[in-house]
Design an enzyme around this catalytic site. Structure first.
Site, PDB file in Angstrom:
ATOM      1  N   GLY A 147       0.781  -1.368  -0.025  1.00 51.98           N
ATOM      2  CA  GLY A 147       0.059   0.101  -0.089  1.00 51.98           C
ATOM      3  C   GLY A 147       0.731   1.069  -0.044  1.00 51.98           C
ATOM      4  CB  SER A 148      -0.211   4.722   0.367  1.00 51.88           C
ATOM      5  OG  SER A 148      -0.656   4.848   1.697  1.00 51.88           O
ATOM      6  CB  SER A 149       4.249   6.628   1.976  1.00 55.92           C
ATOM      7  OG  SER A 149       3.408   7.837   1.817  1.00 55.92           O
ATOM      8  N   GLY A 150       1.310   5.716   3.722  1.00 54.33           N
ATOM      9  CA  GLY A 150       0.596   5.915   5.017  1.00 54.33           C
ATOM     10  C   GLY A 150       0.542   4.819   5.991  1.00 54.33           C
TER      11      GLY A 150
END
Length: 141
Positions: free
Chosen positions: A55-58
């Site tokens: 997924g994302s850097s979040g």
């Protein structure tokens, strides 16, 4: 606050990468990704064993929120480290190891007792008739 380097607890093993944003509920410490093998399973207070982050850097932000909510895993054993999972371990403030001599998702089973001590992982099989495994070294993150 110093990072604790020693932890022991029950393993929760995912054979699939774990997503942070949309994949976990940080308020409950539960995997919520609909198609994930562990959907609905709580990782709070467990040693989370997984192949990688996706997924994302979040990703790290969601795991930091588990720490703030008191729903974080107590340790992480990561098959393949990435910037997301490394930062996630740092902000969650739990011992994390990677680069082991075996695939941890195959060598460890859910319910096994995992002891992480400054980069060394010891696994004690809980299944009937199994014997404890020898410690395996890894690079702590």
């Amino acid at each position: 606050m110093p990072l604790e380097r020693v932890v022991a607890g029950e393993a929760l093993v995912s054979h699939e990468p774990i997503s942070g944003w949309g994949g976990i509920d940080p308020a409950r410490g539960v995997i919520i990704e609909r198609r994930h093998e562990l959907v609905g399973v709580c990782f709070t207070g467990k040693v989370l064993v997984f192949p990688s982050a996706k997924g994302s850097s979040g990703w790290s932000g969601f795991f930091q929120t588990t720490r703030l909510n008191g729903t974080a895993p107590i340790g992480m054993v990561i098959g393949r480290i990435s910037a997301k999972s490394a930062l996630g371990a740092v902000v969650t403030r739990v011992p994390a190891v990677t680069d082991l001599d075996q695939n941890p998702c195959e060598a460890i089973a859910t319910g096994d007792w995992v002891h992480i001590d400054n980069g060394v992982v010891e696994v004690i099989r809980v299944s009937a008739g199994a014997t404890p495994r020898a410690p395996r070294e890894g690079g702590e993150q």
